[in-house]
Design an enzyme around this catalytic site. Structure first.
Site, mmCIF file in Angstrom:
data_model
loop_
_atom_site.group_PDB
_atom_site.id
_atom_site.type_symbol
_atom_site.label_atom_id
_atom_site.label_comp_id
_atom_site.label_asym_id
_atom_site.label_seq_id
_atom_site.Cartn_x
_atom_site.Cartn_y
_atom_site.Cartn_z
ATOM 1 N N LYS A 145 -8.814 -22.208 13.459
ATOM 2 C CA LYS A 145 -7.743 -23.000 15.143
ATOM 3 C C LYS A 145 -7.938 -23.588 14.567
ATOM 4 C CE LYS A 145 -6.918 -18.637 16.239
ATOM 5 N NZ LYS A 145 -5.622 -18.427 16.942
ATOM 6 N N TYR B 236 -13.546 -19.182 12.361
ATOM 7 C CA TYR B 236 -12.711 -18.122 12.996
ATOM 8 C C TYR B 236 -12.819 -19.684 13.228
ATOM 9 C CZ TYR B 236 -10.555 -16.328 17.082
ATOM 10 O OH TYR B 236 -9.922 -16.846 18.155
ATOM 11 N N SER C 152 -7.699 -21.594 20.855
ATOM 12 C CA SER C 152 -8.530 -20.433 21.909
ATOM 13 C C SER C 152 -9.890 -21.408 22.063
ATOM 14 C CB SER C 152 -9.497 -19.678 20.472
ATOM 15 O OG SER C 152 -10.603 -19.487 21.052
#
Ligand code: NAD
Ligand code: WQD
Length: 339
Positions: free
Chosen positions: A153, A149, A125
């Site tokens: 990643k 989050y 991302s």
């Protein structure tokens, strides 16, 4: 043509990618625990492609079941979408995110290693870049995600870089998506978030269809032309085609390498609301409210590496993104389960 294992294939980006892979002639084995999706999306992918594929309801945290997938099927490559993606939820329950996203990937890579499968495309991302220091954002931009989050990643990227460096044969594409929106033009598959949408486009669509009253525009005092935040929205069909290009060109990836998937073009929140109003043929009400904590003013990608390496570039513009999002939303006002 190869047999591709798609994790998280029932989800938003996964379902569109499954369709594009099937249409390109690949065989699929799809696994998903359906924690944020419905099997109905896969039934529709079968209907649209007129092809069938294997689906197994498996959780990445179930290591024995995962190992068995590689024993039962002869897998050539893996596209790994499965993961949790809500920024706010990751702040409230970081353990869940680290376990699901990082431990889940560890299990997957372990199973791949045992089965001698070394070709992997991973859903990373743009959030790994954190606060943009310069625009457009290239792959060389420093990494510094802010949310749990985003940190999961980056942790998975680091894990994959280490594994790929440990022995020859690994070919890993880390695809860093910007802001995926839109839907398949048929309106059969699309984005179906559970609960209150966190992201702009699904929220705007739920207002357009009458499920919510108005869009709250988070911040109108940014240093941008209209004062609202600017992002690089990318049509999910472009993204799906980017995955096809990546999985078919993994020989160009030696070890592990990151590639941005974006359009290179930024649009403001008000641009999106306006384009969505045009697509839906009705005024979408909105109100200007204070900034959302953690948001940045503007971010968009440099998509040059994707073009050079994958021979891929995004082709669809904002109007098409809104048209297709609206088509899905208006045909499925309450999502997959309740149409
Ligand atoms: P999604 O939630 O629609 O799809 C993810 C799928 O993974 C879901 O079907 C879910 O049920 C499944 N899943 C989650 N944990 C699992 C587990 N432990 N075992 C098996 N299945 C599991 O999300 P999406 O928008 O399609 O995103 C796909 C991937 O792309 C995610 O990894 C996400 O982090 C990444 N990504 C998404 C965006 C975005 O804005 N949509 C942007 C950048 C990156
Ligand atoms: C877009 C713009 C908001 C909702 C997130 C993740 C990122 C990636 C994509 C997974 C911003 C504004 C939003 C609303 C608004 N996902 N907005 N009202 O924050 O760029 O990125 O999704 O990897 O990691 O952080 O996307 O869609 O939430 O917001 O005004 O109700 O819309 O402030 O300017 P974001 P978004």
């Amino acid at each position: 043509m190869s047999t591709i294992l798609v994790t998280g294939g029932a989800g938003f980006i996964g379902s569109h990618t499954c369709l594009v892979l099937l249409e390109a002639g690949h065989d699929l084995v799809v696994i998903d625990n359906l924690c944020n999706s419905s099997e109905e999306s896969l039934r529709r992918v079968e209907g649209l492609s007129d092809k069938s594929f294997v689906f197994e309801k498996i959780d990445l945290l179930d290591q024995p079941a995962l190992e068995q997938v590689f024993v039962t099927h002869s897998i050539d490559a893996v596209i790994h979408f499965a993961g949790l993606k809500a920024v706010g939820e990751s702040v409230e329950d970081p353990l869940w995110y680290w376990r699901n996203n990082v431990a889940g990937t560890l299990n997957l890579v372990d199973a791949m290693n045992r089965a001698d499968v070394r070709d992997l495309v991973f859903s990373s991302s743009s959030t790994v870049y954190g606060m943009p220091e310069e625009l457009p954002v290239t792959e060389a931009h420093p990494l510094g995600p802010v949310s749990p989050y985003g940190k999961t990643k980056l942790a998975v990227e680091d894990l994959l870089r280490d594994v790929a460096a440990s022995k020859p044969g690994w070919r890993v594409a880390l695809l860093r998506y910007f802001n995926p929106v839109g839907a398949h033009p048929s309106g059969e598959i699309g984005e179906d978030p559970t609960g209150i949408p966190n992201n702009l486009m699904p929220f705007v669509m739920q207002v357009a269809v009458g499920r919510r009253e108005r869009v709250a525009v988070f911040g109108s005092d940014y240093d941008t032309p209209d004062g609202t935040g600017i992002r690089d929205y990318i049509h999910v069909m472009d993204l799906a085609e980017g995955h096809l290009a990546a999985v078919e060109r993994l020989e160009r990836f030696e070890g592990c390498e990151a590639v941005n998937l974006g359009t290179g073009q930024g649009y403001s929140v008000l641009d999106v609301v306006r384009a969505a109003s045009g697509a839906a043929g009705r005024e979408i009400p909105y109100e200007l409210v204070p900034r959302r904590p953690g948001d940045v003013a503007a971010v968009w990608s440099d998509p040059g590496l994707a073009k050079a390496k994958l021979g891929w570039q995004a082709l669809r513009g904002l109007d098409e993104m809104c048209r297709d999002s609206w088509h899905f939303q208006s045909r499925n006002p309450h999502g997959f389960a309740k149409t």
